[in-house]
Design a protein around this motif. Sequence first.
Motif, PDB file in Angstrom:
ATOM      1  N   ALA A   1      24.097 -21.842   2.109  1.00  9.26           N
ATOM      2  CA  ALA A   1      24.951 -20.765   1.809  1.00  9.26           C
ATOM      3  C   ALA A   1      24.283 -19.629   1.809  1.00  9.26           C
ATOM      4  O   ALA A   1      24.935 -18.836   1.674  1.00  9.26           O
ATOM      5  N   GLU A   2      23.610 -19.408   1.608  1.00 11.24           N
ATOM      6  CA  GLU A   2      22.511 -18.458   1.924  1.00 11.24           C
ATOM      7  C   GLU A   2      22.710 -18.187   3.305  1.00 11.24           C
ATOM      8  O   GLU A   2      22.782 -16.582   3.722  1.00 11.24           O
ATOM      9  N   LEU A   3      22.663 -18.625   4.471  1.00  5.33           N
ATOM     10  CA  LEU A   3      22.674 -18.640   5.515  1.00  5.33           C
ATOM     11  C   LEU A   3      24.600 -17.783   5.500  1.00  5.33           C
ATOM     12  O   LEU A   3      24.430 -17.012   6.651  1.00  5.33           O
ATOM     13  N   ARG A   4      25.149 -18.184   5.069  1.00  8.30           N
ATOM     14  CA  ARG A   4      26.842 -17.939   5.538  1.00  8.30           C
ATOM     15  C   ARG A   4      26.840 -16.723   4.720  1.00  8.30           C
ATOM     16  O   ARG A   4      27.122 -15.816   5.410  1.00  8.30           O
ATOM     17  N   GLU A   5      25.757 -15.681   3.492  1.00  5.82           N
ATOM     18  CA  GLU A   5      25.801 -15.251   2.764  1.00  5.82           C
ATOM     19  C   GLU A   5      25.529 -14.077   4.139  1.00  5.82           C
ATOM     20  O   GLU A   5      26.222 -13.318   3.871  1.00  5.82           O
ATOM     21  N   ALA A   6      24.780 -14.406   4.649  1.00  2.00           N
ATOM     22  CA  ALA A   6      23.328 -13.606   5.520  1.00  2.00           C
ATOM     23  C   ALA A   6      24.561 -13.244   7.168  1.00  2.00           C
ATOM     24  O   ALA A   6      24.681 -12.239   6.870  1.00  2.00           O
ATOM     25  N   ALA A   7      25.056 -13.841   6.897  1.00  2.00           N
ATOM     26  CA  ALA A   7      25.998 -14.048   8.287  1.00  2.00           C
ATOM     27  C   ALA A   7      27.348 -12.952   8.127  1.00  2.00           C
ATOM     28  O   ALA A   7      27.880 -12.193   8.869  1.00  2.00           O
ATOM     29  N   VAL A   8      27.796 -13.523   6.846  1.00  2.00           N
ATOM     30  CA  VAL A   8      28.886 -12.751   6.443  1.00  2.00           C
ATOM     31  C   VAL A   8      28.075 -10.666   6.324  1.00  2.00           C
ATOM     32  O   VAL A   8      29.144  -9.894   7.281  1.00  2.00           O
ATOM     33  N   ALA A   9      27.174 -10.488   5.940  1.00  2.00           N
ATOM     34  CA  ALA A   9      26.781  -9.235   5.895  1.00  2.00           C
ATOM     35  C   ALA A   9      26.367  -9.113   7.238  1.00  2.00           C
ATOM     36  O   ALA A   9      27.334  -7.998   7.211  1.00  2.00           O
ATOM     37  N   CYS A  10      26.073  -9.604   8.590  1.00  2.00           N
ATOM     38  CA  CYS A  10      25.677  -9.065   9.731  1.00  2.00           C
ATOM     39  C   CYS A  10      27.247  -8.510  10.222  1.00  2.00           C
ATOM     40  O   CYS A  10      26.632  -7.798  11.046  1.00  2.00           O
ATOM     41  N   PHE A  11      27.814  -9.792  10.214  1.00  2.00           N
ATOM     42  CA  PHE A  11      29.116  -9.410  10.874  1.00  2.00           C
ATOM     43  C   PHE A  11      29.272  -8.152  10.411  1.00  2.00           C
ATOM     44  O   PHE A  11      30.748  -8.034  11.420  1.00  2.00           O
ATOM     45  N   ALA A  12      29.952  -8.372   9.431  1.00  2.00           N
ATOM     46  CA  ALA A  12      30.550  -6.770   8.667  1.00  2.00           C
ATOM     47  C   ALA A  12      29.496  -5.756   9.612  1.00  2.00           C
ATOM     48  O   ALA A  12      30.400  -4.799   9.866  1.00  2.00           O
ATOM     49  N   ALA A  13      28.560  -6.033   9.171  1.00  2.00           N
ATOM     50  CA  ALA A  13      27.670  -4.334   9.781  1.00  2.00           C
ATOM     51  C   ALA A  13      27.786  -4.441  11.406  1.00  2.00           C
ATOM     52  O   ALA A  13      27.700  -3.530  12.061  1.00  2.00           O
ATOM     53  N   ALA A  14      27.772  -5.122  11.958  1.00  2.00           N
ATOM     54  CA  ALA A  14      28.296  -5.404  13.360  1.00  2.00           C
ATOM     55  C   ALA A  14      29.752  -4.633  13.511  1.00  2.00           C
ATOM     56  O   ALA A  14      29.697  -3.936  14.391  1.00  2.00           O
ATOM     57  N   ALA A  15      30.112  -5.358  13.220  1.00  2.00           N
ATOM     58  CA  ALA A  15      32.127  -4.607  13.768  1.00  2.00           C
ATOM     59  C   ALA A  15      31.583  -3.127  13.549  1.00  2.00           C
ATOM     60  O   ALA A  15      32.636  -2.348  13.321  1.00  2.00           O
ATOM     61  N   ASP A  16      31.016  -3.100  12.168  1.00  2.00           N
ATOM     62  CA  ASP A  16      31.240  -1.177  11.452  1.00  2.00           C
ATOM     63  C   ASP A  16      30.451  -0.541  12.774  1.00  2.00           C
ATOM     64  O   ASP A  16      30.258   0.390  12.898  1.00  2.00           O
ATOM     65  N   ALA A  17      29.485  -1.392  13.636  1.00  2.00           N
ATOM     66  CA  ALA A  17      28.740  -0.432  14.368  1.00  2.00           C
ATOM     67  C   ALA A  17      29.262  -0.064  15.703  1.00  2.00           C
ATOM     68  O   ALA A  17      29.186   0.063  17.149  1.00  2.00           O
ATOM     69  N   LEU A  18      30.567  -1.271  16.293  1.00  2.00           N
ATOM     70  CA  LEU A  18      30.595  -1.670  17.465  1.00  2.00           C
ATOM     71  C   LEU A  18      31.471  -0.511  17.570  1.00  2.00           C
ATOM     72  O   LEU A  18      31.194  -0.186  19.282  1.00  2.00           O
ATOM     73  N   PRO A  19      32.256   0.362  16.981  1.00  2.00           N
ATOM     74  CA  PRO A  19      33.410   1.615  17.740  1.00  2.00           C
ATOM     75  C   PRO A  19      32.188   2.989  18.171  1.00  2.00           C
ATOM     76  O   PRO A  19      31.883   3.360  18.744  1.00  2.00           O
ATOM     77  N   ARG A  20      30.797   2.609  17.161  1.00  2.00           N
ATOM     78  CA  ARG A  20      30.117   3.804  17.492  1.00  2.00           C
ATOM     79  C   ARG A  20      29.482   3.292  18.362  1.00  2.00           C
ATOM     80  O   ARG A  20      29.111   4.647  19.530  1.00  2.00           O
ATOM     81  N   MET A  21      29.139   2.440  19.613  1.00  2.00           N
ATOM     82  CA  MET A  21      28.637   1.639  20.068  1.00  2.00           C
ATOM     83  C   MET A  21      29.660   1.509  21.570  1.00  2.00           C
ATOM     84  O   MET A  21      29.656   1.470  22.773  1.00  2.00           O
ATOM     85  N   GLY A  22      30.744   2.185  21.392  1.00  2.00           N
ATOM     86  CA  GLY A  22      32.263   2.764  22.167  1.00  2.00           C
ATOM     87  C   GLY A  22      32.563   1.510  23.556  1.00  2.00           C
ATOM     88  O   GLY A  22      33.425   0.897  23.982  1.00  2.00           O
ATOM     89  N   VAL A  23      32.676  -0.007  22.200  1.00  2.00           N
ATOM     90  CA  VAL A  23      33.158  -1.370  22.773  1.00  2.00           C
ATOM     91  C   VAL A  23      34.675  -1.290  22.700  1.00  2.00           C
ATOM     92  O   VAL A  23      35.029  -0.998  21.090  1.00  2.00           O
ATOM     93  N   SER A  24      34.925  -1.875  23.323  1.00  2.00           N
ATOM     94  CA  SER A  24      37.272  -1.230  22.973  1.00  2.00           C
ATOM     95  C   SER A  24      37.452  -2.486  21.955  1.00  2.00           C
ATOM     96  O   SER A  24      36.709  -3.596  21.475  1.00  2.00           O
ATOM     97  N   THR A  25      38.950  -2.251  22.073  1.00  2.00           N
ATOM     98  CA  THR A  25      39.428  -2.841  20.843  1.00  2.00           C
ATOM     99  C   THR A  25      39.597  -4.139  20.772  1.00  2.00           C
ATOM    100  O   THR A  25      38.716  -4.803  19.996  1.00  2.00           O
ATOM    101  N   ASP A  26      39.360  -4.697  21.776  1.00  2.00           N
ATOM    102  CA  ASP A  26      39.698  -6.350  21.870  1.00  2.00           C
ATOM    103  C   ASP A  26      38.290  -6.701  21.787  1.00  2.00           C
ATOM    104  O   ASP A  26      38.498  -7.892  21.131  1.00  2.00           O
TER     105      ASP A  26
END
Length: 470
Positions: free
Chosen positions: A381-406
């Motif tokens: 559970a604790e690792l999942r909670e951290a992973a969910v937060a990290c994936f959300a942060a990465a998803a928010d950052a990728l457009p700022r990094m010019g990463v493609s939609t796919d």
Amino acid sequence: MPEGDCRPHDTPARTRALDTVTEAEVEALVRGICFKTGPPRTTGVELEWLVHEPGLPHKTVPTARLEAAYAALRALPLHSLITVEPGGQLELSSLPAPSLMECISAMRADLRVVRDALHSHQLTLSGFGADPWRPPARILHEPRYDAMESCFDRAGPSGRRMMCSTASVQICLDAGHEEPGPLGYARRWRLAHLLGPVLVAAFANSPLQDGRGTGWRSTRQAIWAGIAPGRSGAPPLDGEPRETWTRHALDAPVMCVRDLDDSAGQTAWPVPDGLTFRAWTRSKAPRAPTREDLDYHLTTLFPPVRPRGHLELRMVDAQPGEDGWIVPLAVTAALFDDPEAAETAYRAVKPLAERAGPPGSPAAPQSPLWLDAARHGPADAELREAAVACFAAAADALPRMGVSTDVRDAVVTYGAQYVARGRCPADDLLDALRHGGAPGPRPLDDTPHGSPHDTRHDTRHDTPGKDARR
């Protein structure tokens, strides 16, 4: 093991083999090259693959066929460096790329060429963190691999499994700024070790060995944990990174002493027992060490995060599918190179440090936190909670990094399909084998030991690598 070169910075030219080094010189050299600081600008990736006949992943490919196919690959016009691991695994190592998307595009193009070439040899690539069915068998027979095998055999079978049966996605990122802050090298070093178990859990993809469940979502990580800490362990995180890594590297055991006079590679290399590099510089026996010996020694240390001027993150299992490797690369690069995402990720994983154990506890990958990640994946559970937060942060950052939609869509889909549900690719393989839907010569046990659905007994503190050695 053969080393690909996707270093974000060039290393200094090597000195002549006869230029011996003192203990003080070695300390200065390691301290000076382990973290090359500056603004994070480049990204690299090293992809290891299992090679087999299409539809027959449990069948051993004759060495002559592999050698012929690999000879053809080396003649291809690729951007990546091709190397072969001791068990025949194929590795493609990208050049340092000025952006995440350029790294992805170059590796995608090379993989298309490599897959087409292998197809003409009736061979294909598969992404598993550890070979699910075939026993370890070494195809490279050279003095350094003979010495490596002899060294590992002293501690048990995990070393041979690592050499011949494992594959990973290794992510290479710049060390970071000299100055403190979210992109400072000291913070990135600590983030790598706290984020590491989250990446192990989220991308675990090696639940099988010899056709049966091992009790680990990442058997590959369990294998690494079964190797002697002096070879696979991380240094302490409670000191200045340059100092702790330098001390760790000098106090690590020497794997072998190369024969400097045998240009044909025919002479067996001595494998000393318990000789650290520091002790070697003092004793100068069986001969005085050289700068090249130091360079080689550093490549024989396999911690989960290895400083080679840049940071090499080595904890992610090879991923299924042609493009499965892109998600861990994109997520990790976003969490390190986007300042906002780096700060969010650090806050999310910082509480995990408490699970690493009290002072004096085993370091990664032998620590309780890393073992839990390898055994349970994101069902923890604790690792999942951290992973969910990290994936959300990465998803928010990728457009700022010019990463493609796919690529952005792939990250979001993976997070929803796996991380948010407490699953990882290992669970797909376990489910498929349990219901007879995946190829394999032998059936999987009805319930894998250590499964989140198996409440018969809590195995989280079992001996590292115990099940993986069956």
